[in-house]
Structures are given as C-alpha cells and as structure tokens.
Design an enzyme around this catalytic site. Structure first.
Site, PDB file in Angstrom:
ATOM      1  N   LYS A  75       0.813  -1.224   0.000  1.00 45.19           N
ATOM      2  CA  LYS A  75       0.000   0.000   0.000  1.00 45.19           C
ATOM      3  C   LYS A  75       0.850   1.279   0.000  1.00 45.19           C
ATOM      4  O   LYS A  75       0.472   2.282  -0.585  1.00 45.19           O
ATOM      5  CB  LYS A  75      -0.946   0.000   1.195  1.00 45.19           C
ATOM      6  CG  LYS A  75      -2.085  -0.997   1.044  1.00 45.19           C
ATOM      7  CD  LYS A  75      -3.074  -0.885   2.179  1.00 45.19           C
ATOM      8  CE  LYS A  75      -4.334  -1.672   1.870  1.00 45.19           C
ATOM      9  NZ  LYS A  75      -5.385  -1.464   2.850  1.00 45.19           N
ATOM     10  N   ASP A 111     -10.810   3.046   1.455  1.00 43.95           N
ATOM     11  CA  ASP A 111     -11.229   2.391   2.699  1.00 43.95           C
ATOM     12  C   ASP A 111     -12.139   3.266   3.569  1.00 43.95           C
ATOM     13  O   ASP A 111     -13.200   2.831   4.022  1.00 43.95           O
ATOM     14  CB  ASP A 111     -10.008   1.964   3.531  1.00 43.95           C
ATOM     15  CG  ASP A 111      -9.524   0.569   3.161  1.00 43.95           C
ATOM     16  OD1 ASP A 111     -10.309  -0.198   2.580  1.00 43.95           O
ATOM     17  OD2 ASP A 111      -8.350   0.260   3.456  1.00 43.95           O
TER      18      ASP A 111
HETATM   19  P1  NAP Z   1      -2.843  -2.782  11.085  1.00 45.65           P
HETATM   20  O1  NAP Z   1      -2.427  -1.580  10.336  1.00 45.65           O
HETATM   21  O2  NAP Z   1      -1.891  -3.904  11.264  1.00 45.65           O
HETATM   22  O3  NAP Z   1      -3.328  -2.286  12.558  1.00 45.65           O
HETATM   23  C1  NAP Z   1      -3.675  -3.228  13.536  1.00 45.65           C
HETATM   24  C2  NAP Z   1      -4.298  -2.517  14.729  1.00 45.65           C
HETATM   25  O4  NAP Z   1      -4.713  -3.536  15.654  1.00 45.65           O
HETATM   26  C3  NAP Z   1      -3.324  -1.623  15.491  1.00 45.65           C
HETATM   27  O5  NAP Z   1      -4.034  -0.556  16.046  1.00 45.65           O
HETATM   28  C4  NAP Z   1      -2.809  -2.561  16.596  1.00 45.65           C
HETATM   29  O6  NAP Z   1      -2.383  -1.882  17.750  1.00 45.65           O
HETATM   30  C5  NAP Z   1      -4.075  -3.322  16.925  1.00 45.65           C
HETATM   31  N1  NAP Z   1      -3.799  -4.614  17.543  1.00 45.65           N
HETATM   32  C6  NAP Z   1      -3.393  -5.752  16.931  1.00 45.65           C
HETATM   33  N2  NAP Z   1      -3.244  -6.736  17.833  1.00 45.65           N
HETATM   34  C7  NAP Z   1      -3.565  -6.208  19.047  1.00 45.65           C
HETATM   35  C8  NAP Z   1      -3.626  -6.731  20.369  1.00 45.65           C
HETATM   36  N3  NAP Z   1      -3.323  -8.003  20.633  1.00 45.65           N
HETATM   37  N4  NAP Z   1      -4.015  -5.902  21.372  1.00 45.65           N
HETATM   38  C9  NAP Z   1      -4.321  -4.616  21.130  1.00 45.65           C
HETATM   39  N5  NAP Z   1      -4.289  -4.056  19.891  1.00 45.65           N
HETATM   40  C10 NAP Z   1      -3.921  -4.849  18.848  1.00 45.65           C
HETATM   41  O7  NAP Z   1      -4.146  -3.444  10.447  1.00 45.65           O
HETATM   42  P2  NAP Z   1      -5.296  -2.705   9.609  1.00 45.65           P
HETATM   43  O8  NAP Z   1      -4.984  -2.766   8.185  1.00 45.65           O
HETATM   44  O9  NAP Z   1      -5.560  -1.392  10.244  1.00 45.65           O
HETATM   45  O10 NAP Z   1      -6.534  -3.698   9.836  1.00 45.65           O
HETATM   46  C11 NAP Z   1      -7.170  -3.830  11.097  1.00 45.65           C
HETATM   47  C12 NAP Z   1      -8.353  -4.774  10.975  1.00 45.65           C
HETATM   48  O11 NAP Z   1      -9.344  -4.199  10.133  1.00 45.65           O
HETATM   49  C13 NAP Z   1      -7.996  -6.128  10.354  1.00 45.65           C
HETATM   50  O12 NAP Z   1      -8.687  -7.139  11.028  1.00 45.65           O
HETATM   51  C14 NAP Z   1      -8.492  -6.022   8.935  1.00 45.65           C
HETATM   52  O13 NAP Z   1      -8.875  -7.264   8.399  1.00 45.65           O
HETATM   53  C15 NAP Z   1      -9.707  -5.129   9.125  1.00 45.65           C
HETATM   54  N6  NAP Z   1     -10.027  -4.377   7.910  1.00 45.65           N
HETATM   55  C16 NAP Z   1     -11.280  -4.511   7.424  1.00 45.65           C
HETATM   56  C17 NAP Z   1     -11.644  -3.816   6.297  1.00 45.65           C
HETATM   57  C18 NAP Z   1     -13.039  -3.977   5.774  1.00 45.65           C
HETATM   58  O14 NAP Z   1     -13.266  -3.609   4.627  1.00 45.65           O
HETATM   59  N7  NAP Z   1     -13.979  -4.457   6.564  1.00 45.65           N
HETATM   60  C19 NAP Z   1     -10.735  -2.970   5.660  1.00 45.65           C
HETATM   61  C20 NAP Z   1      -9.458  -2.839   6.194  1.00 45.65           C
HETATM   62  C21 NAP Z   1      -9.116  -3.563   7.325  1.00 45.65           C
HETATM   63  P3  NAP Z   1      -0.866  -1.322  17.869  1.00 45.65           P
HETATM   64  O15 NAP Z   1      -0.848  -0.010  17.144  1.00 45.65           O
HETATM   65  O16 NAP Z   1      -0.677  -1.185  19.324  1.00 45.65           O
HETATM   66  O17 NAP Z   1       0.021  -2.363  17.245  1.00 45.65           O
END
Ligand code: NAP
Length: 288
Positions: A75, A111
């Site tokens: 990305k 998004d």
């Molecule tokens: P990302 O950039 O890797 O961010 C992950 C987030 O989750 C961060 O805020 C991280 O906190 C937090 N996190 C992960 N494990 C954790 C834990 N054990 N305890 C507390 N916080 C935790 O991922 P992303 O791209 O933002 O995606 C996040 C989620 O949204 C994913 O499940 C993805 O599949 C979903 N998503 C859905 C859509 C949709 O269209 N529905 C679109 C995009 C993403 P830290 O900052 O502290 O690491």
C-alpha cells in the site's frame, strides 16, 4: 519476476496485488459485479512481494491493466512509482486502488469513504454531529478517522494499545479528534473496532478488543473484522442491546468505490454483499 495472467483478447483485465493473496475476497467481489453488469472484464489475484513494487507498476503499464486493487504489503511501497495520488491517498500515505487518468496511473484510498458509505447505507442515518470511539490506530483506523473528519462528525476518540500510533491517527481526525482510553467508550454514539482482535485464524480469534462492560444499548457498534461475520464484539454488542454492524459492509463499499473508479459505473452492492456473506459463512463452516 511479476507474472500477470493473460486476458482473452476481448477481455479487460483487473487485478489485486499483494502477499499473501490466496484468500483475498476481491476476485469474488469484482467478478460478481462484472458478471451482473455484463462487462467483459475479468479480475485476478496476483502475488507480489513488497520488494517488487516497481516491477509490479511497470507490468501494470505494459499489460494495460485497467483496474488494480492494492493490499498488504504494497500500500505504501507502490506510491513512488505512480504518476499521481488522490488527496486521500496522499494524506494517508497509503494506496488501495489504482486507476488510469489518460496515460497517468493514479493512486487512491477507498477504505475510509467505503466505511462511511456502508454506515450510512446500513443505518439510513447521516453521521455528522455524532461521536465515535475508534479502537485501533493502524491503516484501517487512519482511513476511517480521516473520512469521519470529512463527514464532519462531532467527536472522534482514538483508543489504541500503542499510544504514539494513536496520536498520529488522531491527527487525521482534525480538531474534533483526540486520544482517549476505553473508559470513554460509553460516552460515544458509535464504537468501531479497527484492530484485528477477533479475527478468525489469528491468535486473537475469539477475543474482545475491549471489555464488554463498556458497551451500552444506545451504541452502534461496527466491527471492521469481517471473518467471522459475527465477531465476539458484535455478539457482545447485541447482548447489550446495541446495534451491531458487520465489516462486510465496509469491505463491499470500499470495493464498490474502486469499481466505480475503473468502470464509471455503480456496483451492485446488495448482490455482492449476499455473495460475500455466503462465501465467508462457507469458509467458516469448512474451518470448524
Ligand atoms: P494494522 O495496520 O496492522 O493495525 C492493527 C491494529 O490492531 C493496530 O491498532 C494494533 O495496535 C491493533 N492490535 C493488533 N493486535 C492487538 C492486540 N493483541 N491488542 C491490542 N491491539 C492490537 O491493520 P489494519 O490494516 O488497520 O486492519 C485492522 C483490521 O481491520 C484487520 O482485522 C483487517 O482485516 C480489518 N479491515 C477490514 C476492512 C473492511 O473492509 N472491513 C478494511 C481494512 C481492514 P498497535 O498499534 O498497538 O500495534
């Protein structure tokens, strides 16, 4: 080398690039839309590692690929090789979609607007004036927060495990956004899980992003995690008498905005939602 599948001569090619890519639902979403619209387009998933971003963009130009979805880990990596960025992609420093403007390749990020469109579609209500708790501060959270700012919401509270990342994310929300703690969740109208907690097949499967005691019946709770469709958070929200909204809506609406950028046409949202919901349900049954 980046290998793109060959389209039949009468077909227009669209792709999603990233790694891992095998389980991407994007081919199902876009091929469903192309079929319903009777377009001679075909959409494939192509595995591209981060180090191949430049080669990938060159191949997109050489092969005249007309629509591109971009996922992890590309990305940010594709940005230096594109000709232009939308304001949103520029601000987020992340591209999830590439389209053509004449001879130019333009990077977008759909998004956040996909999230807002899905929310308005699901609730039938506007969101300006509402308050939001966003739990998480990664790529998805940042996109959502930026679009909530554009939608003129009243208040955004960003709650995240890593404080520094919460600060960066809150800055995208403008003057009405700040960093907070889970204790502030009950004060908000909407609660959004933008962490990966609760996602099937991960170590956080079955877990809650915050304790259920913070949920209230007046909340509208949105989980961006869409596998499983009914996450532990959504089940807890419904138990608390709150309204629950699944991540399928955002998934479909962000794809619909991409489809529109490529084809100039609106996507058949409801048909795609039905197809995706059935696919995710089947995958869950197989993995049981
Ligand atoms: P990302 O950039 O890797 O961010 C992950 C987030 O989750 C961060 O805020 C991280 O906190 C937090 N996190 C992960 N494990 C954790 C834990 N054990 N305890 C507390 N916080 C935790 O991922 P992303 O791209 O933002 O995606 C996040 C989620 O949204 C994913 O499940 C993805 O599949 C979903 N998503 C859905 C859509 C949709 O269209 N529905 C679109 C995009 C993403 P830290 O900052 O502290 O690491």
């Amino acid at each position: 080398m980046v290998n793109f599948p060959k389209a039949e001569t009468s077909q227009t090619m669209a792709i999603v690039v990233g790694q891992p890519i095998n389980h991407s639902l994007s081919p199902l979403i876009h091929n469903t839309a192309f079929t319903i619209a009777n377009l001679k387009w075909v959409y494939h998933a192509v595995k591209v590692p981060k180090g191949k971003a430049q080669e990938c963009i060159e191949a997109i130009r050489d092969n005249n690929i007309r629509g591109v979805s971009v996922t992890m880990p590309l990305k940010e990596a594709v940005i230096p090789f594109l000709d232009e960025l939308s304001e949103t992609a520029k601000e987020l420093k992340a591209v999830n979609c590439i389209s053509w403007d004449g001879e130019k390749l333009v990077g977008h990020n759909t998004d956040g607007d996909g999230f807002v469109n899905s929310l308005v579609a699901e609730t039938g209500e506007g969101i300006s004036g509402s308050s939001f708790a966003i739990v998480g501060a990664g790529g998805a959270a940042r996109a959502v927060i930026r679009s909530l700012r554009e939608a003129s919401v009243a208040k955004i509270t960003v709650v995240n495990r890593t404080h520094d990342k919460a600060i960066v994310a809150a800055q995208l929300g403008g003057v009405n956004a700040s960093v907070g703690t889970t204790e502030l969740i009950p004060e908000c109208d909407y609660v959004v899980n933008a962490t990966s907690i609760g996602m099937a097949g991960t170590e956080n499967e079955g877990s809650m992003p915050f304790p259920a005691r913070y949920l209230k019946s007046s909340h509208t709770v949105v989980d961006l995690v869409y596998n499983p469709i009914e996450t532990p958070l959504l089940l807890a929200a419904r138990k608390a008498g709150a309204t629950g909204i699944t991540g399928v809506g955002m998934l479909v609406h962000q794809a619909a905005l991409q489809y529109q950028l490529w084809t100039g046409m609106g996507a058949p949202i409801q048909e795609i939602e039905r197809k995706i919901t059935s696919e995710i349900t089947q995958i869950a049954q197989i993995n049981e």
